[in-house]
Write an enzyme that holds these catalytic residues in place. Structure first.
Site, PDB file in Angstrom:
ATOM      1  N   SER A 277       2.681  -2.904   1.467  1.00  0.00           N
ATOM      2  CA  SER A 277       1.382  -3.359   0.948  1.00  0.00           C
ATOM      3  C   SER A 277       1.373  -4.646   0.130  1.00  0.00           C
ATOM      4  O   SER A 277       0.308  -5.160  -0.181  1.00  0.00           O
ATOM      5  CB  SER A 277       0.743  -2.263   0.104  1.00  0.00           C
ATOM      6  OG  SER A 277       0.104  -1.357   0.954  1.00  0.00           O
TER       7      SER A 277
ATOM      8  N   LYS B  44      -3.882  -5.965  -9.106  1.00  0.00           N
ATOM      9  CA  LYS B  44      -4.364  -4.965  -8.138  1.00  0.00           C
ATOM     10  C   LYS B  44      -5.010  -3.809  -8.893  1.00  0.00           C
ATOM     11  O   LYS B  44      -4.517  -3.407  -9.954  1.00  0.00           O
ATOM     12  CB  LYS B  44      -3.178  -4.471  -7.294  1.00  0.00           C
ATOM     13  CG  LYS B  44      -3.572  -3.534  -6.161  1.00  0.00           C
ATOM     14  CD  LYS B  44      -2.366  -3.173  -5.305  1.00  0.00           C
ATOM     15  CE  LYS B  44      -2.722  -2.274  -4.133  1.00  0.00           C
ATOM     16  NZ  LYS B  44      -1.560  -1.918  -3.296  1.00  0.00           N
TER      17      LYS B  44
ATOM     18  N   SER C 228      -2.155  -2.712   1.627  1.00  0.00           N
ATOM     19  CA  SER C 228      -3.323  -2.390   0.847  1.00  0.00           C
ATOM     20  C   SER C 228      -3.663  -3.400  -0.254  1.00  0.00           C
ATOM     21  O   SER C 228      -4.763  -3.363  -0.771  1.00  0.00           O
ATOM     22  CB  SER C 228      -3.132  -1.012   0.227  1.00  0.00           C
ATOM     23  OG  SER C 228      -2.067  -1.047  -0.709  1.00  0.00           O
TER      24      SER C 228
HETATM   25  N1  GLN Z   1       0.081   0.697   5.215  1.00  0.00           N
HETATM   26  C1  GLN Z   1       0.901   1.696   4.595  1.00  0.00           C
HETATM   27  C2  GLN Z   1       0.099   2.943   4.328  1.00  0.00           C
HETATM   28  O1  GLN Z   1      -1.061   2.959   4.615  1.00  0.00           O
HETATM   29  C3  GLN Z   1       1.543   1.150   3.347  1.00  0.00           C
HETATM   30  C4  GLN Z   1       0.641   1.127   2.192  1.00  0.00           C
HETATM   31  C5  GLN Z   1       1.295   0.659   0.922  1.00  0.00           C
HETATM   32  O2  GLN Z   1       2.345   0.024   0.950  1.00  0.00           O
HETATM   33  N2  GLN Z   1       0.661   0.993  -0.183  1.00  0.00           N
HETATM   34  O3  GLN Z   1       0.598   3.904   3.820  1.00  0.00           O
END
Ligand code: GLN
Length: 477
Positions: free
Chosen positions: A167, A67, A143
């Site tokens: 994410s 990532k 994400s």
């Molecule tokens: N969807 C969540 C957010 O936007 C989690 C994102 C994540 O786990 N990095 O904060």
């Protein structure tokens, strides 16, 4: 192909690390222009690493996609942001990368993500839009959308993601692959670009439960460079993985099976639970009474931490600086105005607000108290059960663009994943068949398993038992 099967081929001489990198790069060229999971990759470097690879090591010669918020020495680390994509090259390896290299793996490819990991669809990437390999009109989740989409699309064998509120697990669920968020502190965060430091964890996204165990084995362990890293022994995660679920107590939280869940998601998850019961698990109804507060609590704490963490992006220390500032303050203003996208700005403003004097007690410290109550729900549940099972997301992957005017809708999609981050407990998402949704057939469904602190072995064991049931039976609805 899985890490397990490729390792056999490497050891028998049927393939070699160079051929492996070459065949992955062929797949990327052939298919990734559609899915757009890769932000970049350095083929020359990976081929050079392949020449040196020692296949006798646990992950010897295995390429792993990374990532784009995890630092790899000498590579751009964009975090999906205009701020960093031109001009920030990592001066060091994150601890997880060092550990992967020690295990013989080859980091190969930088995977697309929501900007600074803020999002649930990879639509907040300032670089490109990643599409779901199962239906190109749909989101890959986020994400870590690039990591999950590549593993699902067979343009990567396995990947690392990061999980702050879901994410790793949510994109894994939407793309039909395995995603593991370890216990907070089990895996070092050193070299992971911080979003919300009390919630962030790095973990694997793979095509099988065994593969997740292989990667966790390589990256887990104490790191003096991360003060929140746990100094606890790392067990052999494969030792008990095939022991099945007989005699284990599995909790089913009433609050995670309420209205709002798509009927197909519910049906597949319930079917899997009854298969585990047939294998000898004891299924116990439980309650997690503070569930309705998790999203609100997260959206106070995560932006608060983000507003502090992202203050380091000022146009001076990292990445892009505004070209013609009138003075230093103007340099900060312009660099941040041009560098950050709308969702990141929204979070910084929200986070600054909840931390500001006058609002701190009303929002931030109250959210910390509710976080304790949510954690206590789980601690009490784990006195009764060995693990908890739920869906990963209320619905399968939505269409691209469907939430562009309504970020709150996407925030709610994390309702089942966030509690594991607030409480620090480990959780895994594994594919649980497919269902029809919103005009599309055969969209992946995910099932989530949560375990007590440092309970990764039991998590993997239940996941493996579920994986075998799902593979053997028809799970389409
Ligand atoms: N969807 C969540 C957010 O936007 C989690 C994102 C994540 O786990 N990095 O904060």
């Amino acid at each position: 192909m899985t890490i397990t099967s490729i390792r056999q081929q490497l050891l028998s001489g049927e393939t070699n690390p160079t051929k492996l990198i070459e065949s992955i790069s062929e797949q990327i060229i052939e298919r990734d222009s559609q899915v757009q999971a890769y932000v970049s990759y350095n083929l020359e470097k990976a081929l050079a690493d392949a020449q040196e690879a020692d296949i006798s090591k646990p992950l010897g010669g295995i390429p792993i996609a990374i990532k784009d918020n995890i630092n790899v020495l000498g590579e751009v680390c964009s975090c999906g942001s205009k701020f960093l994509v031109k001009g920030y090259i990592s001066p060091y390896d994150a601890t997880v990368i060092k550990k992967l290299k020690t295990a013989g793996a080859i980091p190969f490819g930088r995977m697309n993500m929501d900007e600074f990991a803020m999002g649930s669809a990879t639509e907040n990437s300032a670089i490109q839009l990643t599409r779901n390999p199962h239906d190109h009109d749909r989101i890959a989740g986020g994400s870590s959308g690039g990591s999950a989409a590549a593993v699902a699309d067979h343009t990567a064998l396995a990947a690392l993601g990061s999980d702050t509120g879901g994410s790793i697990r949510q994109p894994a669920s939407h793309c039909g692959v395995v995603g593991l968020k370890p216990t907070y502190g089990r895996v070092s965060r050193y070299g992971l670009v911080a979003f919300a430091s009390s919630l962030d964890q790095v973990g694997p996204i793979t095509r099988s439960v065994d593969d997740a165990a292989h990667i966790l084995q390589a990256i887990a362990g104490h790191d003096p460079r991360d003060t929140t890293s746990l100094n606890e022994p790392v067990p052999d995660y494969l030792a008990e993985i095939n022991q099945g679920v007989k005699g284990l107590k599995i909790g089913i939280p009433a609050e995670y099976f309420t209205e709002g869940i798509h009927a197909g998601v519910r049906k597949n998850v319930e079917k899997c639970i009854s298969k585990l019961e047939n294998q000898g698990a004891e299924i116990i109804p439980i309650s997690l009474p503070h569930t309705s507060y998790v999203v609100a609590t997260y959206y106070v704490i995560a932006p608060a931490e983000a507003s502090s963490n992202l203050s380091r992006f000022d146009g001076i220390r990292y990445g892009n600086a505004a070209p013609n500032p009138s003075d230093i303050i103007d340099l900060y203003y312009q660099s941040r105005e041009n560098g950050f996208g709308p969702e990141v700005k929204r979070r910084i403003i929200l986070g600054t607000y909840v931390l500001s004097s006058g609002y701190y007690d009303a929002y931030y410290s109250r959210a910390q108290k509710v976080r304790q109550l949510i954690t206590r729900d789980f601690q009490q549940a784990f006195q009764l059960v060995d693990a908890i099972i739920s869906p990963v997301c209320p619905t399968p992957a939505r269409k691209i663009g469907a939430c562009s005017d309504d970020p709150l809708q996407d925030y709610l999609s994390d309702i089942f994943t966030i509690a594991a981050n607030l409480s620090g407990f480990p959780a895994i998402s594994i594919p649980c068949g497919t269902t029809s949704y919103d005009g599309s057939d055969n969209l992946p469904v995910g099932i989530q398993i949560l375990a007590p602190r440092l309970g990764e072995s039991i998590l993997l064991r239940i996941a493996k038992a579920a994986e075998s049931e799902i593979a053997a039976k028809d799970f389409s609805s």
